[in-house]
Design an enzyme around this catalytic site. Structure first.
Site, PDB file in Angstrom:
ATOM      1  N   LYS A   1      40.229  33.533  40.478  1.00  0.00           N
ATOM      2  CA  LYS A   1      39.353  33.126  41.663  1.00  0.00           C
ATOM      3  C   LYS A   1      38.784  34.178  42.586  1.00  0.00           C
ATOM      4  CE  LYS A   1      42.332  30.821  44.776  1.00  0.00           C
ATOM      5  NZ  LYS A   1      41.337  30.367  44.570  1.00  0.00           N
TER       6      LYS A   1
ATOM      7  N   MET B   1      37.247  41.545  52.557  1.00  0.00           N
ATOM      8  CA  MET B   1      35.771  41.055  51.803  1.00  0.00           C
ATOM      9  C   MET B   1      34.665  41.245  52.578  1.00  0.00           C
ATOM     10  SD  MET B   1      38.840  38.535  50.249  1.00  0.00           S
ATOM     11  CE  MET B   1      39.234  38.418  51.543  1.00  0.00           C
TER      12      MET B   1
ATOM     13  N   ASP C   1      44.349  37.610  38.876  1.00  0.00           N
ATOM     14  CA  ASP C   1      43.044  37.081  39.543  1.00  0.00           C
ATOM     15  C   ASP C   1      41.822  37.842  38.796  1.00  0.00           C
ATOM     16  OD1 ASP C   1      44.092  35.952  42.105  1.00  0.00           O
ATOM     17  OD2 ASP C   1      44.548  36.823  42.669  1.00  0.00           O
TER      18      ASP C   1
END
Length: 477
Positions: A274, A387, A252
């Site tokens: 991503k 996040m 990732d």
């Protein structure tokens, strides 16, 4: 990133002349090292200490009572200079270069073509520790640590490998299947027999395993590995071992290069990139990639930041692998909430304060994710919002709208678990200010709850400009 001045190599000296110029203690130490090789040492010393003379005589090494000439050096594999005289050292280094022979001059890094590492000798296995010549004492310390890790008989595994190498080469046509066989060999019964001293039995066990290994070679596997929050030393031992076995590393965006580099140098590396707002590869395409690679018989490390099962979309990949009949294994990693808590000694649960913990996604603060986590915060539990920076205002609205007090302690941790980890503290009321800060570049995890006040935030910054100190920001009004 620091770079190596001396490139580490293993140099073939079998049957070749190794010139040693010097007769003192440094030359004696070099001769001891050279006698452990299959080379042919030749010493040049106008005056040689008694111990060097005795050692040379015991091993049939010739000592010439003079400095070497061009004719002596030409054709040699290596030239070692240890005269202790700066002028002679420099002249002999020039002589070596004039004949095209690599030169090592003791304690004169400026005159060296190569450096001699500290060596752990388990012939035919050796471990070399080098510091570009700048810290030989440090290299010796590392050598002592490695010596303690490797049993004196560890070299028997090298003898086993040498005895079956030809048969393994004939049994497998490619490097990848050979490598997988060697990996299983050193973890199995043959290795146990070799270390016990039964080399014949070890060879028979290794050869008997070739047929079954050939049959199993076409089976691919996907390891879904948690890379942790980014620090290399937070990777699990299992993850390290599997990275070394992987043919392909599919990683990732948030996995640091240093962690990816813990895999084999010759492993193929595929970034699926991503990241929020930059989905260069769709999840469906990633699923298809993992299935295709495994069907090709390859061993695939699917490397994910944090833990694969915590906001890592591992569930979707596992479903695709299961449907395709692909063998897969999940390797847990340190998730960001735990790393953030460890950085600042935050008790995520605290007796008498918080007995529950919820991991929530900031991307779902608009209500697109399952509901319920604000209610946990209202009831006194701890919430870890992943996040969370860009959705901080929405998180604030959702918490307050569900009855969470605006004075509830909050900590926003940037780059949790890394050397550049940073904490900003305040209250739920301050969260909208977090979303508009322009001095935050790394991923942010938000911790919400009364237990957060027990963390160590002496060096933290306030989320929003206020007159209070960071510690008082965490105190209830």
């Amino acid at each position: 990133m620091a770079r190596l001045r001396f490139f580490p190599v293993s140099y073939d000296v079998a049957g070749r002349v190794l010139i040693l110029a010097g007769g003192g203690e440094e030359a004696l130490a070099k001769l001891r090292l050279l006698l452990r090789t299959e080379g042919r040492p030749v010493v040049f010393a106008a005056q040689a200490c008694a111990e060097l003379v005795s050692l040379a005589q015991r091993h049939g090494v010739t000592i010439h009572p003079r400095d070497p000439s061009v004719a002596d050096v030409a054709g040699a594999a290596l030239l070692f200079v240890a005269t202790g005289d700066e002028a002679r050292d420099g002249a002999l280094a020039l002589l070596g270069r004039a004949t095209g022979v690599p030169v090592n001059v003791v304690d004169r890094l400026d005159l060296c073509d190569f450096a001699v590492p500290a060596i752990v000798d388990r012939a035919p296995v050796s471990v070399a520790i080098a510091t570009d010549g700048f810290a030989p004492v440090l290299a010796q310390r590392v050598r002592a640590a490695v010596e303690a890790l490797l049993a004196p008989d560890f070299g028997r595994l090298g003898e086993l490998a040498r005895s079956v190498r030809g048969s393994v080469g004939e049994a497998f046509s490619g490097n990848a299947p050979r490598r997988r066989f060697w990996s299983s060999l050193f973890d199995g019964r043959a290795a146990e027999l070799a270390l016990a001293g039964d080399l014949d039995g070890a060879r028979r066990a290794a050869l008997s395993g070739l047929a079954s290994a050939q049959e199993a070679d076409n089976e691919g596997v996907v390891w879904l590995i948690g890379a942790g929050p980014g620090a290399e030393d937070l990777l699990t031992l299992r993850a390290q071992r599997l990275l070394q076995r992987a043919d392909v590393i599919v990683h990732d965006q948030l996995v640091p290069e240093a962690v990816i580099d813990m895999g084999r140098r010759d492993a193929e590396r595929i970034s699926v990139g991503k990241a929020k707002g930059r989905h260069s590869v769709t999840q469906g395409a990633i699923n298809d990639l993992l299935v295709r690679l495994a069907r090709e018989g390859r061993h695939v490390a699917r490397l994910k930041a944090g833990d694969p099962l915590v906001f890592g979309r591992a569930g979707e990949e596992i479903a695709a692998l299961r449907q395709a009949g692909i063998r897969h294994v999940v390797v847990p990693g340190v998730t960001a909430a735990l790393a953030a808590a460890a950085d600042y000694a935050v008790p995520l649960t605290l007796r008498g304060v918080s007995s529950s913990l919820v991991f929530a996604s900031g991307h779902g603060a608009d209500g697109s994710e399952p509901k319920g986590w604000p209610e946990v915060a209202r009831a006194g539990g701890t919430i870890a919002v992943y996040m969370g920076r860009t959705a901080a205002a929405e998180t604030h609205a959702r918490l307050v709208g569900n009855g969470v007090s605006p004075s509830t302690p909050v900590a926003a941790i940037e780059n949790a678990g890394r050397a550049d980890s940073r904490a900003l503290v305040g209250r739920v009321a301050d969260l909208p200010a977090l979303a508009v800060r322009d001095d935050i570049a790394g991923p942010v995890l938000i911790l919400v709850g009364e237990a957060i006040a027990a963390g160590d935030f002496a060096a933290a910054e306030p989320i929003a400009p206020r007159a209070d100190t960071p510690a008082s920001l965490l105190a209830a009004e």
